[in-house]
Design a protein around this motif. Structure first.
Motif, mmCIF file in Angstrom:
data_model
loop_
_atom_site.group_PDB
_atom_site.id
_atom_site.type_symbol
_atom_site.label_atom_id
_atom_site.label_comp_id
_atom_site.label_asym_id
_atom_site.label_seq_id
_atom_site.Cartn_x
_atom_site.Cartn_y
_atom_site.Cartn_z
ATOM 1 N N ARG A 167 0.863 -1.178 0.000
ATOM 2 C CA ARG A 167 0.000 0.000 0.000
ATOM 3 C C ARG A 167 0.901 1.228 0.000
ATOM 4 N NH1 ARG A 167 -3.797 0.951 4.570
ATOM 5 N NH2 ARG A 167 -2.314 -0.199 5.814
ATOM 6 N N MET A 168 0.721 2.119 -0.947
ATOM 7 C CA MET A 168 1.509 3.345 -0.972
ATOM 8 C C MET A 168 0.560 4.528 -1.060
ATOM 9 S SD MET A 168 4.700 2.320 -3.363
ATOM 10 C CE MET A 168 5.859 1.040 -2.876
ATOM 11 N N ARG A 169 -0.416 4.528 -0.183
ATOM 12 C CA ARG A 169 -1.406 5.596 -0.280
ATOM 13 C C ARG A 169 -0.862 6.881 0.330
ATOM 14 N NH1 ARG A 169 -5.839 4.222 4.417
ATOM 15 N NH2 ARG A 169 -4.340 3.941 6.065
ATOM 16 N N PRO A 170 -1.398 8.026 -0.084
ATOM 17 C CA PRO A 170 -0.963 9.315 0.465
ATOM 18 C C PRO A 170 -1.139 9.320 1.979
ATOM 19 C CG PRO A 170 -2.401 9.638 -1.425
ATOM 20 C CD PRO A 170 -2.446 8.173 -1.092
ATOM 21 N N GLU A 230 -13.626 9.329 -12.460
ATOM 22 C CA GLU A 230 -13.492 8.387 -11.331
ATOM 23 C C GLU A 230 -14.835 7.796 -10.925
ATOM 24 O OE1 GLU A 230 -9.888 9.812 -8.462
ATOM 25 O OE2 GLU A 230 -11.852 10.666 -8.130
ATOM 26 N N ARG A 275 -15.614 5.171 -13.333
ATOM 27 C CA ARG A 275 -14.706 4.028 -13.326
ATOM 28 C C ARG A 275 -14.763 3.245 -12.018
ATOM 29 N NH1 ARG A 275 -8.533 5.385 -14.262
ATOM 30 N NH2 ARG A 275 -8.944 6.373 -12.265
ATOM 31 N N GLU A 276 -14.714 3.962 -10.883
ATOM 32 C CA GLU A 276 -14.639 3.270 -9.590
ATOM 33 C C GLU A 276 -15.871 3.462 -8.726
ATOM 34 O OE1 GLU A 276 -11.448 5.528 -9.305
ATOM 35 O OE2 GLU A 276 -10.255 4.170 -10.515
ATOM 36 N N LYS A 292 -16.591 6.123 -7.091
ATOM 37 C CA LYS A 292 -16.362 7.076 -5.998
ATOM 38 C C LYS A 292 -15.694 8.343 -6.526
ATOM 39 C CE LYS A 292 -17.493 4.058 -2.762
ATOM 40 N NZ LYS A 292 -18.748 4.173 -2.025
ATOM 41 N N LEU A 343 -8.456 13.234 -3.792
ATOM 42 C CA LEU A 343 -7.202 13.230 -4.560
ATOM 43 C C LEU A 343 -7.496 13.442 -6.043
ATOM 44 C CD1 LEU A 343 -4.140 12.930 -4.611
ATOM 45 C CD2 LEU A 343 -4.423 10.460 -4.800
ATOM 46 N N SER A 364 -5.994 16.488 -8.122
ATOM 47 C CA SER A 364 -5.224 16.145 -9.317
ATOM 48 C C SER A 364 -5.857 16.771 -10.558
ATOM 49 C CB SER A 364 -5.170 14.628 -9.498
ATOM 50 O OG SER A 364 -4.761 14.000 -8.305
ATOM 51 N N VAL A 380 -2.900 8.404 -15.400
ATOM 52 C CA VAL A 380 -2.195 7.976 -14.191
ATOM 53 C C VAL A 380 -2.249 6.462 -13.986
ATOM 54 C CG1 VAL A 380 -2.458 10.183 -12.988
ATOM 55 C CG2 VAL A 380 -4.212 8.419 -12.712
ATOM 56 N N TYR A 399 0.920 1.526 -14.075
ATOM 57 C CA TYR A 399 0.706 0.154 -13.606
ATOM 58 C C TYR A 399 0.676 -0.815 -14.794
ATOM 59 C CZ TYR A 399 -0.558 2.587 -9.334
ATOM 60 O OH TYR A 399 -0.532 3.387 -8.237
ATOM 61 N N LYS A 438 -12.238 -0.747 1.240
ATOM 62 C CA LYS A 438 -11.444 -0.435 0.061
ATOM 63 C C LYS A 438 -11.184 1.063 0.024
ATOM 64 C CE LYS A 438 -13.330 -0.798 -4.021
ATOM 65 N NZ LYS A 438 -14.118 -1.357 -5.124
ATOM 66 N N GLU A 439 -9.945 1.454 -0.292
ATOM 67 C CA GLU A 439 -9.656 2.863 -0.539
ATOM 68 C C GLU A 439 -9.072 2.995 -1.935
ATOM 69 O OE1 GLU A 439 -7.389 4.739 2.551
ATOM 70 O OE2 GLU A 439 -8.815 4.175 4.114
ATOM 71 N N ILE A 440 -9.346 4.134 -2.576
ATOM 72 C CA ILE A 440 -8.911 4.330 -3.966
ATOM 73 C C ILE A 440 -8.133 5.634 -4.065
ATOM 74 C CG2 ILE A 440 -9.648 4.452 -6.371
ATOM 75 C CD1 ILE A 440 -12.400 3.373 -5.337
ATOM 76 N N TYR A 441 -6.888 5.554 -4.560
ATOM 77 C CA TYR A 441 -6.093 6.754 -4.774
ATOM 78 C C TYR A 441 -5.614 6.788 -6.218
ATOM 79 C CZ TYR A 441 -6.230 6.913 0.266
ATOM 80 O OH TYR A 441 -6.668 6.954 1.562
ATOM 81 N N ARG A 442 -6.077 7.764 -6.982
ATOM 82 C CA ARG A 442 -5.756 7.877 -8.402
ATOM 83 C C ARG A 442 -5.933 6.525 -9.101
ATOM 84 N NH1 ARG A 442 -0.581 12.050 -8.611
ATOM 85 N NH2 ARG A 442 -1.800 13.946 -8.537
ATOM 86 N N GLU A 444 -6.461 0.747 -6.123
ATOM 87 C CA GLU A 444 -7.309 0.320 -5.009
ATOM 88 C C GLU A 444 -6.485 -0.394 -3.944
ATOM 89 O OE1 GLU A 444 -10.682 -1.909 -6.292
ATOM 90 O OE2 GLU A 444 -11.402 -0.291 -7.601
ATOM 91 N N TYR A 445 -6.710 -0.017 -2.712
ATOM 92 C CA TYR A 445 -6.033 -0.654 -1.589
ATOM 93 C C TYR A 445 -7.074 -1.209 -0.643
ATOM 94 C CZ TYR A 445 -2.142 2.268 -3.162
ATOM 95 O OH TYR A 445 -1.176 2.876 -3.902
#
Lengths: 413, 112
Positions: free
Chosen positions: A196-199, A253, A256-257, A259, A263, A267, A303, A307, B43-47, B50-51
């Motif tokens: 996990r590399m979340r802010p 977003e 796509r997700e 939510k 961020l 961004s 972004v 990945y 679940k958390e989503i950053y850019r 998903e984590y």
């Protein structure tokens, strides 16, 4: 030549506004990394302010803005140590400003551009290597590219006549391409795609984004180098495109997700401001709206590329600055209009001619290619000599304590 | 004497505290905790990345009671902690050999 006081006041204020963006970037980036490398992240921006100022004074301003040495490639050394700038003036007839106001204004662009690159190498760069990199990059990459596109005798501005109002090439495509090169040379962070590399601090990210948004008015409207209609157009266009990209990024977003994230909003603001940067003085407000909407969506998609393609551009300099910079530069080729600015040109949709679009593409590709290749070489030399990356153990423990002997937060009592 | 340890949702702490205070419980200890149980992480989503966050924030409540009060206090805590949804937590009870009030050196039930 007598200076124009109103124009001078605006350019002086704009210099301060743009300088304010770099601490803003430090906060934006600092909140986006993990707590263990926050200070190092912020220090890369702060150190860029120090080093670049010295380089700019010593010789970089001269390389960028002195009389051309030939073919519009580089300035000469006549302004070394800012020689000959104290009494001189610059600017269009009726809009003369002291050259030192221009020196200061342009210096802040060099500072933020190199600071932007640090986002690609979060958590893992040696600080000493970063300092050397900044010196080399400002000298070999930034100064020539600024000469090409910002100096009246540079080849992009003076010969090709591509349109770049405030740095879509010099700042945005340049930083995006260089960031990709840096990310490739340094390699991926330990645990990329696994951990996990979340802010670690989203409120900081939003604060930094707000500071950048604010400073961007100096960046774009200040680039008119006058307090006039074009400056006002650039300012309103900056606001419109930035706001539109917040909407389109968050909307993307949501689809796509499912939510809408903070961020994403932060961004999106940056992507929109990036997209309108080259175009702000050449398109109508509705054109700015369109550019903002496109830039936000393109970067929101962009972004995710790291990945898929497996490069660790940690804070998405490529996806945000590179891609939205390209969106802005190419959009000019379609929707720029002489109605917005008689010093600009008509794009494909107005004139029916692809000529301007071709120029925009040539300028973009030339800067992208030069920046990527030159940065790749600089970074590789540093990597092979003193090493660009910290030891794996240091990276896992966190660079703040190992490199700076500090930590961002005192947790607990 | 018994030690009641409850892991509950952070949002229920005020209600539990009020209920215990209103029913004569003389003290409690509250600390922040995190962990997992049957309730899976969120679940958390950053850019777009998903984590899954496995360890969920909870509150740990500790209450010392006399044996005679155990069932009554336990019922109170279960009633106030219950929201009916997954992740409401757990409560367990352990026997306590000795309790001392530091200021007065009182022992046993007198120290509660």
């Amino acid at each position: 030549m007598a200076i124009n006081a109103g124009d001078t006041a605006w350019v002086l204020a704009s210099g301060a506004l743009v300088l304010f963006m770099t601490p803003g970037l430090a906060i934006f980036y600092g909140g986006m990394v993990r707590a263990k490398s926050t200070l190092n992240m912020m220090m890369m921006s702060f150190s860029a302010m120090g080093i670049t100022t010295i380089l700019w004074t010593a010789y970089a301003y001269s390389l960028a803005f002195s009389k051309d040495v030939g073919h519009g490639l580089l300035g000469n050394l006549s302004h070394i140590g800012l020689a000959g700038t104290i009494d001189s003036v610059t600017g269009a007839p009726g809009h003369a400003i002291p050259e030192l106001a221009f020196v200061m204004f342009q210096m802040t662009f060099a500072i933020i551009t190199v600071a932007l690159l640090s986002g690609a190498i979060a958590d893992r760069a040696k600080f000493s290597a970063w300092i050397i990199f900044v010196i080399a990059w400002i000298t070999i990459v930034y100064s020539p590219v600024a000469h090409w596109a910002f100096a009246s005798d540079g080849w992009i501005y003076g010969k090709l006549h591509a349109l770049d109002f405030a740095g879509g090439t010099v700042v945005e495509i340049n930083s995006g391409a260089a960031a990709l090169a840096l990310a490739l040379v340094l390699g991926k962070r330990e645990g990329f795609k696994r951990d996990r590399m979340r802010p670690h601090n989203m409120p900081l990210v939003l604060l930094g984004a707000g500071m950048l948004w604010f400073g961007w008015f100096g960046f774009n409207a200040g680039s008119a180098l006058a307090a006039n209609h074009t400056a006002a157009l650039a300012m309103i266009n900056t606001q419109i495109a930035t706001a539109a990209a917040v909407l389109s990024w968050v909307g993307y977003e949501k689809i796509r997700e499912g939510k809408a994230t903070t961020l994403g909003a932060a961004s999106g603001a940056i992507a929109g401001a990036v997209g309108i940067t080259p175009a702000c003085g050449f398109v109508t407000p509705l054109g700015a709206l369109l550019i903002g909407l496109i830039a936000g969506a393109v970067s929101a998609y962009g972004v995710s590329l790291k990945y898929k393609l497996n490069y660790d551009d940690s804070l998405d300099v490529v996806g945000v600055h590179g891609l939205s910079g390209l969106v802005g530069m190419l959009s000019i080729g379609f929707i720029a209009t002489l109605k917005a600015n008689s010093a600009g040109a008509d794009g494909l949709f107005i004139s029916g001619s692809p000529s301007l679009l071709g120029k925009q593409a040539i300028a973009s590709i030339a800067v992208l290619a030069y920046s990527f290749i030159a940065t790749y070489i600089i970074a590789t030399i540093i990597q092979k000599t003193i090493g660009f990356r910290v030891h794996r153990d240091v990276e896992i423990e966190g660079v703040d304590t190992a490199i700076h002997a500090e930590s961002a937060y005192e947790l607990g009592r | 004497m018994k030690l009641i340890t409850a892991i509950v949702k952070p949002g229920r702490v005020d209600e539990i505290k009020a209920a215990l205070q209103a029913n004569g419980v003389a003290g409690m200890t509250v600390s922040e905790a995190s962990g997992f149980g049957r309730q899976k992480g969120h679940k958390e989503i950053y850019r777009g990345a998903e984590y899954t966050v496995d360890l969920i924030p909870k509150v740990r409540i500790e209450v010392l009671v006399d044996d005679a009060d155990l069932d009554r206090v336990l019922d109170l805590m279960v009633q106030t902690a219950n929201t009916g949804s997954i992740g409401d937590g757990k409560i367990w009870v352990t026997s306590v050999d000795a309790v001392v009030r530091v200021r007065t050196n009182e022992r046993g039930s007198d120290a509660l």
